[in-house]
Enzyme design. Sequence first.
Site, PDB file in Angstrom:
ATOM      1  CD  GLU A 267      64.220 -37.736  33.506  1.00 55.54           C
ATOM      2  OE1 GLU A 267      64.773 -38.170  34.517  1.00 55.54           O
ATOM      3  OE2 GLU A 267      64.902 -36.734  32.803  1.00 55.54           O
ATOM      4  CG  ASP A 269      62.775 -38.781  37.202  1.00 55.78           C
ATOM      5  OD1 ASP A 269      62.883 -39.210  35.939  1.00 55.78           O
ATOM      6  OD2 ASP A 269      63.269 -37.588  37.670  1.00 55.78           O
ATOM      7  CD  GLU A 272      65.738 -39.409  39.853  1.00 61.92           C
ATOM      8  OE1 GLU A 272      66.807 -39.338  39.152  1.00 61.92           O
ATOM      9  OE2 GLU A 272      65.175 -38.371  40.096  1.00 61.92           O
ATOM     10  CG  HIS A 283      62.445 -33.877  35.323  1.00 64.53           C
ATOM     11  ND1 HIS A 283      63.294 -32.744  35.786  1.00 64.53           N
ATOM     12  CD2 HIS A 283      62.498 -34.965  35.864  1.00 64.53           C
ATOM     13  CE1 HIS A 283      63.818 -33.582  37.138  1.00 64.53           C
ATOM     14  NE2 HIS A 283      63.285 -34.685  37.054  1.00 64.53           N
TER      15      HIS A 283
END
Length: 745
Positions: A267, A269, A272, A283
């Site tokens: 993942e 991001d 956020e 991640h």
Amino acid sequence: FGSIRRLERPASSADLFSLLLLGKVRCSSGSEAMAPSIVFSALCLLGVAAAQQIGDATKEYHPAMSISECTKVGGCQVQERHIVADMNWRWIHNTGPDQWWLNCQFDNSSWNPKYCPDPDTCGKRCAVEGIDQAGYENNYKVLPAEGGVKLQWPSAPRMYMLENPYAYKLFKLKNREFTFDVDLSQLPCGLNGALYFIEMDAAGGASETYPAGAQYGTGYCDAQCIHPRYINGPSNQLDWHQTVAGTPENTWVPGGWEGRYGLCCAEMDLLEGNRAAQSYTPHPCNFEGQEQCQGEEQCGNMTAEPPQIGVCDKFGCGFNPYKFGDKSFWGPGSNFAVDTSRPFTIVTQFITSDGTDDGDLVEIRRLYVQDGKAIQNAEAKLLDGSDSLTDAFCSLEAEAAEEGVIRMRKVGQPTPYSEPKAAQAAARAALQRAKAEEKKGSSGQEEEASFLQQRAKSRNAASVNAFAELGGMKSMGEALARGMVLAMSVWNDNTGRMLWLDGIKPNIDSDPSKPLVSNGPCPFEFGTTADLEKWAAENGPIEVTFTNVKFGELDSTYPPQCKTKEHYCQTFCANGLGYEGGAFLSCVAKCDRNPGWGQAWEAFKEYCQNGACALHAAALLSDDAADDKSLEDDTSNLLQRRTQELVASESDASPCSKPRDLCAKLCSGQSWGTKACQSTCLWRFTEHIQPILEEFCFYGVCAGGPGGVEEEEDAAMLQQGITAGFAREEAPRAPSATIGGASEL
């Protein structure tokens, strides 16, 4: 769940919405004995189940969303794409000859045994329904925006980008950049407007047996190893249990329901955040693609005692400007570097070790553009002053986390690593049941468990530096190279109140006066669903807008900016207008080191801010711009003027700045021929020699020039190494021409 009398024809989303408004549908804990029931998630219950057969009540509609692929030379080319809602927000029902639109789950806690006696049968007898245009806009609040989409809380589902009606678009971003505009002005504390990538299967796990696939938003996975209701077809109903969730007040409350297995994938991001705080976070996982996990050792549990890392980095390595000490960088108002009360652009660059697609990912850079001006990322003042993510920075962050300073849970709230025994027992009940029924489940699950077991067993579970242990930047780069799916969402957490993202303190016992404790300026008590509903009633709809998505070569998706004096010098010298000899690196070195060039730098920034950085001017000029010619002339005149100033200001420069003099020093007394050495030196100067000599030149130790004993020894060794290299590489070749009075070999 809503109970409804059977209609004479299939119901559309508009039918269901109208019936709800008219009181013909009621949200209750319906059962099969009461009446045929439907799941109407946006209105009755969030987090509903979804199956992977295709329903026939409503034809699926995909909202349009254009994107652009960019190069430095060719500019940006628009691609028309569409987006699709995640399956877990959709209406699901039984399918087959006896179809009465009955739920495959009576409620969160139980499955309908008639249609779901086991995972495989459930996957084959339950259908995920389509959403029409009215359903997207009126029920789910997925609204069109120029060049993008607007998502309104609390109805909007998670959305994915499609390549075509049956497959997700895979973005391959290593050695590339990704840019988008965002409007967070109506996103208060306690909300998370997220735009991110996950390594989902492009087809959404579709197969001949389970055909729904990407067309209906199936197959979600992430680095949290989410435990969905269906995994690539079969239901995840084995060991169906309710979890426990910790609160910021150190209490334990009932959580959501989940099954035995999780679905894991890398993942990334990109955002956020809300108007008060934000973070961007990689991640990584230690495998390729998407894998099913089972138990804490594989799926991970960083609140366990000791922490279980699992196969994906749940925490990630995040960059939150507020947490790291810059409290004036991000927020609503002109007093912040990035004014979140107005739209702005976010640019994320994925830098490789050698500047090519084949190199390893070594850095993730971030910058912003607002009002046409580039805004460099904040510096991590409370750590090492870095303004980007690297393995070194992530290790430093992990060290701070290991001391209990900044570690946080992504979903929920920060919790101590030592949990109450009762809570531990409740949280692990599902694991015990899973072990007792280890032989159960659909085919292939034992192989999946064995696959991940090999990757989990050798790790030190007590370590919190999961980012490094799971491959760090290199692993994240490999996922970016394989291709990842774009996801967009807006969500809240009623239990944890999103304090891990924006809270002045993440836990009731935390001391916000200590460094690296505060994640943002938001009050500790704020962030429940009731708080957000009240905010919306007073301030208007809670929403986030994502527009103008672009991706492509580095520095191609946003107006070129002269970000630093060094960048300006590179821009200037790349035009071949530098000092005598025209060597690019020498020009850059002189430009960057001359204090008198401060004024030139300030003057040139005006051109850069207007998108006329000389290096990119030709690519930017378009046929329909009336002032293109004057802009080009102004840039050219400025460059020539600065060239003259540079040459004049460097008339007394050291021999380091003149290749001929420097080569003469290097080659003095060489046994294989001074002139041959000099000519080779001049030939190789810009490409090979100048970069090596920059450090010595900077300190005035130009190949044996004045300096301390240690510097002289270093310079002598450097001189011997370079000239020896000339001799090995060039001595056997015969002279063929003369340049500058020396023989060229």
